[in-house]
Design a protein around this motif. Structure first.
Motif, short mmCIF file in Angstrom:
data_model
loop_
_atom_site.label_atom_id
_atom_site.label_comp_id
_atom_site.label_asym_id
_atom_site.label_seq_id
_atom_site.Cartn_x
_atom_site.Cartn_y
_atom_site.Cartn_z
N TYR A 153 -60.39 140.64 142.98
CA TYR A 153 -60.49 142.07 142.67
C TYR A 153 -61.09 142.27 141.29
O TYR A 153 -61.98 143.11 141.09
N ALA A 154 -60.61 141.49 140.32
CA ALA A 154 -61.10 141.61 138.95
C ALA A 154 -62.59 141.28 138.87
O ALA A 154 -63.34 141.91 138.12
N ALA A 155 -63.02 140.29 139.66
CA ALA A 155 -64.44 139.93 139.66
C ALA A 155 -65.29 141.08 140.16
O ALA A 155 -66.35 141.38 139.60
N LYS A 156 -64.83 141.76 141.21
CA LYS A 156 -65.57 142.90 141.74
C LYS A 156 -65.66 144.03 140.73
O LYS A 156 -66.64 144.78 140.69
N LYS A 157 -64.63 144.14 139.91
CA LYS A 157 -64.60 145.19 138.89
C LYS A 157 -65.33 144.77 137.60
O LYS A 157 -65.41 145.54 136.65
N GLY A 158 -65.84 143.54 137.57
CA GLY A 158 -66.54 143.07 136.38
C GLY A 158 -65.63 142.79 135.21
O GLY A 158 -66.06 142.90 134.05
#
Length: 217
Positions: free
Chosen positions: A207-212
């Protein structure tokens, strides 16, 4: 050729729609039904591209109930509500149960044809004044905070904790970096997982990766 099922309890309305739609080079009415339950059975058998669904079909199952049940059985089925009800309550309920579009029987023929082609292509369609009302409703909810997304609902501290967890820091390291207790970090982590609907650390990292957030400093 778009295959269309017409579900309406008025025979005259069905006849008019059949005549209109069959007169188009890219449309064919493959079936008719006079009630909700009958419409569901016909849709399952005929597999139309679009179901034109009336709302008020007494006695028996109404259009909203039929739409909801049909979407449960066939989630990809495009259902266009065709009704006389220019009413917000019906509009929002139709959207809630999964209708692909909502148009009034008083609409010009060309608008109906546009709506059918639109929902058949996988798009949503609402008649112009309904779109405006829906946008106004959305803006009102935004102002009141009802439509705040999961990430936006996080506090700034929770976002900081999320970013650091995603980068692999331990609770103790995060506590030291943010000058808070380990217990507080654990509490923030628990809140983050609950608000985002996540169960595991890998889900959180993804999730954090998708949010940058993996570049969080």
């Amino acid at each position: 050729m778009l295959k269309i099922l017409v579900v309406d309890d008025h025979a005259i309305v069905r006849s008019g729609l059949v005549m209109l739609l069959n007169g188009k080079h890219d449309m064919e009415v493959v079936g008719e039904a006079a009630a909700g339950e009958e419409g569901i059975q016909a849709a399952r058998m005929l597999m139309p591209d679009v179901v034109l669904m009336d709302l008020s079909m007494p006695p028996g199952m109404d259009g909203l109930t039929a739409t909801e049940k049909l979407k449960q059985l066939m989630p990809d089925m495009a259902i266009l509500i065709l009704t006389m009800h220019d009413d917000d309550e019906y509009l929002f309920r139709a959207i809630h149960v999964g209708a692909s579009g909502y148009i009034l029987k008083s609409a010009p023929h060309e608008e109906l044809l546009t709506a059918i082609r639109s929902v058949a292509a996988g798009n949503a369609y609402l008649y112009p004044t309904a779109t405006k009302r829906l946008m106004n409703e959305y803006m009102e909810r935004m102002k009141s905070g009802e439509n705040v997304g999961p990430y936006e609902s996080l506090s700034e501290r929770e976002k900081e904790v999320l970013g650091r967890i995603a980068k692999g820091f331990s609770n103790k390291e995060i506590a030291e970096q943010l000058v808070i207790s380990v217990k507080t970090v654990e509490s923030h982590k628990s809140n983050v997982m609950e608000k985002l609907g996540l169960k595991t650390r890998p889900e959180l990292v993804k999730y954090a990766a998708k949010k940058g957030l993996l570049n969080f400093e």
